[in-house]
Design an enzyme around this catalytic site. Structure first.
Site, PDB file in Angstrom:
ATOM      1  N   SER A 290      -0.697  -1.414   9.113  1.00  0.00           N
ATOM      2  CA  SER A 290      -0.150  -0.117   9.591  1.00  0.00           C
ATOM      3  C   SER A 290       0.425  -0.197  11.006  1.00  0.00           C
ATOM      4  O   SER A 290       0.050   0.581  11.889  1.00  0.00           O
ATOM      5  CB  SER A 290      -1.207   0.995   9.495  1.00  0.00           C
ATOM      6  OG  SER A 290      -1.307   1.445   8.166  1.00  0.00           O
TER       7      SER A 290
ATOM      8  N   LEU B  15       3.184   0.811  12.111  1.00  0.00           N
ATOM      9  CA  LEU B  15       3.897   2.030  12.519  1.00  0.00           C
ATOM     10  C   LEU B  15       3.021   3.276  12.350  1.00  0.00           C
ATOM     11  O   LEU B  15       3.537   4.397  12.387  1.00  0.00           O
ATOM     12  CB  LEU B  15       5.193   2.192  11.703  1.00  0.00           C
ATOM     13  CG  LEU B  15       6.231   1.079  11.858  1.00  0.00           C
ATOM     14  CD1 LEU B  15       7.466   1.366  11.002  1.00  0.00           C
ATOM     15  CD2 LEU B  15       6.632   0.923  13.323  1.00  0.00           C
TER      16      LEU B  15
ATOM     17  N   ASP C 299       1.407  -8.765   0.815  1.00  0.00           N
ATOM     18  CA  ASP C 299       0.011  -8.315   0.727  1.00  0.00           C
ATOM     19  C   ASP C 299      -0.165  -7.248  -0.355  1.00  0.00           C
ATOM     20  O   ASP C 299       0.718  -6.412  -0.574  1.00  0.00           O
ATOM     21  CB  ASP C 299      -0.412  -7.738   2.086  1.00  0.00           C
ATOM     22  CG  ASP C 299      -1.867  -7.284   2.090  1.00  0.00           C
ATOM     23  OD1 ASP C 299      -2.738  -8.124   1.809  1.00  0.00           O
ATOM     24  OD2 ASP C 299      -2.131  -6.095   2.355  1.00  0.00           O
TER      25      ASP C 299
ATOM     26  N   TRP D 211       0.839  -1.205   0.000  1.00  0.00           N
ATOM     27  CA  TRP D 211       0.000   0.000   0.000  1.00  0.00           C
ATOM     28  C   TRP D 211       0.878   1.261   0.000  1.00  0.00           C
ATOM     29  O   TRP D 211       1.880   1.291   0.713  1.00  0.00           O
ATOM     30  CB  TRP D 211      -0.906   0.014   1.231  1.00  0.00           C
ATOM     31  CG  TRP D 211      -1.790   1.216   1.333  1.00  0.00           C
ATOM     32  CD1 TRP D 211      -2.663   1.674   0.377  1.00  0.00           C
ATOM     33  CD2 TRP D 211      -1.900   2.111   2.448  1.00  0.00           C
ATOM     34  NE1 TRP D 211      -3.303   2.793   0.835  1.00  0.00           N
ATOM     35  CE2 TRP D 211      -2.859   3.088   2.100  1.00  0.00           C
ATOM     36  CE3 TRP D 211      -1.296   2.187   3.698  1.00  0.00           C
ATOM     37  CZ2 TRP D 211      -3.229   4.127   2.959  1.00  0.00           C
ATOM     38  CZ3 TRP D 211      -1.653   3.216   4.557  1.00  0.00           C
ATOM     39  CH2 TRP D 211      -2.615   4.168   4.187  1.00  0.00           C
TER      40      TRP D 211
ATOM     41  N   TYR E 219      -4.973  -0.603  -4.761  1.00  0.00           N
ATOM     42  CA  TYR E 219      -3.733   0.112  -4.461  1.00  0.00           C
ATOM     43  C   TYR E 219      -3.164   0.670  -5.768  1.00  0.00           C
ATOM     44  O   TYR E 219      -2.890  -0.083  -6.711  1.00  0.00           O
ATOM     45  CB  TYR E 219      -2.690  -0.802  -3.798  1.00  0.00           C
ATOM     46  CG  TYR E 219      -3.033  -1.249  -2.372  1.00  0.00           C
ATOM     47  CD1 TYR E 219      -4.092  -0.687  -1.657  1.00  0.00           C
ATOM     48  CD2 TYR E 219      -2.296  -2.230  -1.733  1.00  0.00           C
ATOM     49  CE1 TYR E 219      -4.400  -1.100  -0.360  1.00  0.00           C
ATOM     50  CE2 TYR E 219      -2.591  -2.655  -0.435  1.00  0.00           C
ATOM     51  CZ  TYR E 219      -3.653  -2.076   0.236  1.00  0.00           C
ATOM     52  OH  TYR E 219      -3.942  -2.486   1.515  1.00  0.00           O
TER      53      TYR E 219
ATOM     54  N   GLN F 225      -8.247  -8.797   8.440  1.00  0.00           N
ATOM     55  CA  GLN F 225      -7.111  -7.875   8.281  1.00  0.00           C
ATOM     56  C   GLN F 225      -7.483  -6.551   8.953  1.00  0.00           C
ATOM     57  O   GLN F 225      -8.105  -5.691   8.360  1.00  0.00           O
ATOM     58  CB  GLN F 225      -6.739  -7.678   6.811  1.00  0.00           C
ATOM     59  CG  GLN F 225      -5.444  -6.900   6.684  1.00  0.00           C
ATOM     60  CD  GLN F 225      -4.828  -6.933   5.296  1.00  0.00           C
ATOM     61  OE1 GLN F 225      -4.659  -5.905   4.676  1.00  0.00           O
ATOM     62  NE2 GLN F 225      -4.477  -8.103   4.792  1.00  0.00           N
TER      63      GLN F 225
ATOM     64  N   GLY G 171       5.392  -2.113   6.087  1.00  0.00           N
ATOM     65  CA  GLY G 171       5.489  -1.384   4.823  1.00  0.00           C
ATOM     66  C   GLY G 171       6.863  -0.754   4.777  1.00  0.00           C
ATOM     67  O   GLY G 171       7.434  -0.434   5.820  1.00  0.00           O
TER      68      GLY G 171
ATOM     69  N   GLN H 127       6.089   4.920  -4.890  1.00  0.00           N
ATOM     70  CA  GLN H 127       7.449   5.220  -4.411  1.00  0.00           C
ATOM     71  C   GLN H 127       8.496   4.261  -4.979  1.00  0.00           C
ATOM     72  O   GLN H 127       9.685   4.540  -4.851  1.00  0.00           O
ATOM     73  CB  GLN H 127       7.489   5.149  -2.877  1.00  0.00           C
ATOM     74  CG  GLN H 127       6.676   6.235  -2.186  1.00  0.00           C
ATOM     75  CD  GLN H 127       6.598   6.007  -0.684  1.00  0.00           C
ATOM     76  OE1 GLN H 127       5.882   5.118  -0.229  1.00  0.00           O
ATOM     77  NE2 GLN H 127       7.324   6.776   0.092  1.00  0.00           N
TER      78      GLN H 127
HETATM   79  P1  NDP Z   1       3.323   1.148   8.479  1.00  0.00           P
HETATM   80  O1  NDP Z   1       2.376   1.799   9.408  1.00  0.00           O
HETATM   81  O2  NDP Z   1       4.378   0.290   9.092  1.00  0.00           O
HETATM   82  O3  NDP Z   1       3.983   2.292   7.577  1.00  0.00           O
HETATM   83  C1  NDP Z   1       4.974   1.945   6.645  1.00  0.00           C
HETATM   84  C2  NDP Z   1       5.719   3.200   6.201  1.00  0.00           C
HETATM   85  O4  NDP Z   1       6.443   3.761   7.301  1.00  0.00           O
HETATM   86  C3  NDP Z   1       6.770   2.860   5.173  1.00  0.00           C
HETATM   87  O5  NDP Z   1       6.235   2.796   3.880  1.00  0.00           O
HETATM   88  C4  NDP Z   1       7.771   3.991   5.354  1.00  0.00           C
HETATM   89  O6  NDP Z   1       7.229   5.159   4.742  1.00  0.00           O
HETATM   90  C5  NDP Z   1       7.744   4.167   6.880  1.00  0.00           C
HETATM   91  N1  NDP Z   1       8.714   3.278   7.532  1.00  0.00           N
HETATM   92  C6  NDP Z   1       8.706   1.917   7.608  1.00  0.00           C
HETATM   93  N2  NDP Z   1       9.733   1.466   8.307  1.00  0.00           N
HETATM   94  C7  NDP Z   1      10.415   2.538   8.724  1.00  0.00           C
HETATM   95  C8  NDP Z   1      11.587   2.684   9.495  1.00  0.00           C
HETATM   96  N3  NDP Z   1      12.240   1.633   9.997  1.00  0.00           N
HETATM   97  N4  NDP Z   1      12.038   3.951   9.728  1.00  0.00           N
HETATM   98  C9  NDP Z   1      11.387   5.026   9.226  1.00  0.00           C
HETATM   99  N5  NDP Z   1      10.269   4.940   8.483  1.00  0.00           N
HETATM  100  C10 NDP Z   1       9.788   3.706   8.222  1.00  0.00           C
HETATM  101  O7  NDP Z   1       2.573   0.202   7.465  1.00  0.00           O
HETATM  102  P2  NDP Z   1       1.584   0.552   6.228  1.00  0.00           P
HETATM  103  O8  NDP Z   1       0.667   1.660   6.575  1.00  0.00           O
HETATM  104  O9  NDP Z   1       2.402   0.655   5.001  1.00  0.00           O
HETATM  105  O10 NDP Z   1       0.730  -0.782   6.192  1.00  0.00           O
HETATM  106  C11 NDP Z   1       1.400  -2.042   5.953  1.00  0.00           C
HETATM  107  C12 NDP Z   1       0.581  -2.864   4.997  1.00  0.00           C
HETATM  108  O11 NDP Z   1      -0.690  -3.148   5.556  1.00  0.00           O
HETATM  109  C13 NDP Z   1       0.251  -2.188   3.662  1.00  0.00           C
HETATM  110  O12 NDP Z   1       1.312  -2.237   2.747  1.00  0.00           O
HETATM  111  C14 NDP Z   1      -0.916  -3.015   3.208  1.00  0.00           C
HETATM  112  O13 NDP Z   1      -0.451  -4.221   2.638  1.00  0.00           O
HETATM  113  C15 NDP Z   1      -1.654  -3.294   4.509  1.00  0.00           C
HETATM  114  N6  NDP Z   1      -2.773  -2.341   4.699  1.00  0.00           N
HETATM  115  C16 NDP Z   1      -4.048  -2.847   4.717  1.00  0.00           C
HETATM  116  C17 NDP Z   1      -5.124  -2.017   4.853  1.00  0.00           C
HETATM  117  C18 NDP Z   1      -6.525  -2.572   4.879  1.00  0.00           C
HETATM  118  O14 NDP Z   1      -7.476  -1.804   4.813  1.00  0.00           O
HETATM  119  N7  NDP Z   1      -6.694  -3.873   4.944  1.00  0.00           N
HETATM  120  C19 NDP Z   1      -4.981  -0.551   4.967  1.00  0.00           C
HETATM  121  C20 NDP Z   1      -3.586  -0.126   4.965  1.00  0.00           C
HETATM  122  C21 NDP Z   1      -2.545  -0.996   4.856  1.00  0.00           C
HETATM  123  P3  NDP Z   1       8.135   6.360   4.105  1.00  0.00           P
HETATM  124  O15 NDP Z   1       9.545   5.878   3.981  1.00  0.00           O
HETATM  125  O16 NDP Z   1       7.516   6.660   2.817  1.00  0.00           O
HETATM  126  O17 NDP Z   1       7.981   7.486   5.065  1.00  0.00           O
END
Ligand code: NDP
Length: 321
Positions: A210, A212, A49, A21, A54, A180, A286, A27
């Site tokens: 999500s 983080l 996932d 996502w 997306y 999920q 993510g 990106q």
């Molecule tokens: P997170 O809350 O973990 O956010 C991930 C983002 O945080 C990254 O893309 C990056 O963004 C930043 N990040 C990750 N690791 C680090 C780190 N070590 N240090 C600094 N920044 C970091 O997870 P997502 O919100 O991406 O959600 C994870 C997955 O969950 C999604 O990919 C999707 O598959 C699923 N999902 C499902 C949903 C649903 O409705 N069922 C809704 C949303 C997500 P950046 O570098 O760009 O700042």
């Protein structure tokens, strides 16, 4: 990396997994996606996932192209996709879990992902305008047609999940086996409390999202929005309020010494906190760059370090237990 059963089903998923996502296509191009997926796979991740909507299908295309380049044996990993929002502005193909949409949309996802089947197929949101029975039959049929191996729900009410399970049992259909839900230090109520009977009485699994809070729990937003972060992306302005919320940032700052005491980064600490909930079958991470994957995968080393004292400190900071 450890592997956990998806609820009481036979399939096992790595406790950390990788989702697409925002990141894939927005990106990352195919080459960077290959690198991200390789870093995760090499650390033991066996589950990736995705969702139909997306980046309007582009996220599935990028993952499909990456998988083609990677050439991994299909049995060695699982992919999921999710249906609900649709790609076409048409009354029967948007915001729906009707039979026509579910049976047709899966073909588009499979084509984009370059696979004959997905391992997990989710109903991305509940649809109050379609009888649950219609949705259960359509998801069962997708499994019977070999297009998915297991199915589940995302952000459904606990009572609707139980209803779907009971309908499936009554008609001897494939039952949903996994939810999920969002789950992180800020948003823990539904997964932690509301769904409890669904896990305990029905053995439902969970692939949580999500962890983080879109990066907020990594501490990267403590001094404003970095230019190269999700918070600065065009089209994601709606996230800005969350990522700059003063109260939330104060909580993240208060968490930092606890993470430091453990020898973990804030991201590792926050991911490990999710993992110590035994009902989380896998925590979907993510990442927009490879170093984040490397850092995040090490979170598994801290799961056993949450003593009652640490938990109580965390609960005082967030006041949402
Ligand atoms: P997170 O809350 O973990 O956010 C991930 C983002 O945080 C990254 O893309 C990056 O963004 C930043 N990040 C990750 N690791 C680090 C780190 N070590 N240090 C600094 N920044 C970091 O997870 P997502 O919100 O991406 O959600 C994870 C997955 O969950 C999604 O990919 C999707 O598959 C699923 N999902 C499902 C949903 C649903 O409705 N069922 C809704 C949303 C997500 P950046 O570098 O760009 O700042």
């Amino acid at each position: 990396m450890k592997y956990r059963h998806l609820g009481k089903s036979g399939i096992q998923v790595s406790e950390l997994s990788l989702g697409s996502w925002v990141t894939f296509h927005n990106q990352t191009d195919v080459d960077l996606t290959v690198d991200l997926m390789t870093a995760a796979y090499d650390a033991g991740v066996n589950y990736f996932d995705n969702a139909e909507n997306y980046s309007d299908g582009k996220s599935e295309e990028v993952m499909g192209a990456a998988l083609k380049k990677l050439g991994w044996r299909r049995g060695s990993y699982l992919i999921s996709t999710k249906l609900f929002w649709g790609l076409h502005d048409n009354p029967n193909e948007k915001n729906t879990l009707n039979r026509k949409y579910l049976l047709e949309a899966i073909d588009g996802s499979l084509k984009r992902l370059g696979t004959d089947y997905v391992d997990l197929l989710f109903c991305h949101r509940p649809d109050p305008n379609t009888p649950i029975e219609e949705t259960v039959w359509a998801m069962h049929n997708n499994i019977e047609r070999g297009k998915a191996l297991y199915w589940g729900t995302s952000e459904w009410e606990a009572e609707d999940i139980v209803s779907a399970i009971e309908i499936a049992e009554r008609h001897h259909l494939h039952k949903p086996v996994v939810e999920q839900p969002i789950y992180n230090l800020f948003q823990r109520h539904r997964f932690g409390n509301d769904y409890k009977p669904v896990y305990e009485e029905h053995g439902y699994g969970a692939t949580t999202w999500s962890p983080l809070a879109s990066g907020l729990l990594s501490g990267k937003y403590n001094d404003g929005i970095p230019n190269d972060s999700r918070g600065a992306l065009k089209g994601f302005g709606w996230l800005k309020d969350q990522l700059t919320d003063v109260e939330s940032l104060a909580k993240v700052r208060a968490l930092a010494p606890l993470a430091e005491d453990m020898g973990a980064t804030l991201a590792q600490f926050s991911l490990a906190w999710c993992l110590q909930n035994p009902h989380a079958s896998t925590v979907i991470t993510g990442a927009s760059r490879v170093e984040q994957v490397h850092e995040n995968m090490k979170a598994v080393e801290f799961v056993d370090r949450f003593t009652p004292d640490v938990i109580s400190e965390i609960d005082k900071i967030f006041a949402n237990a």
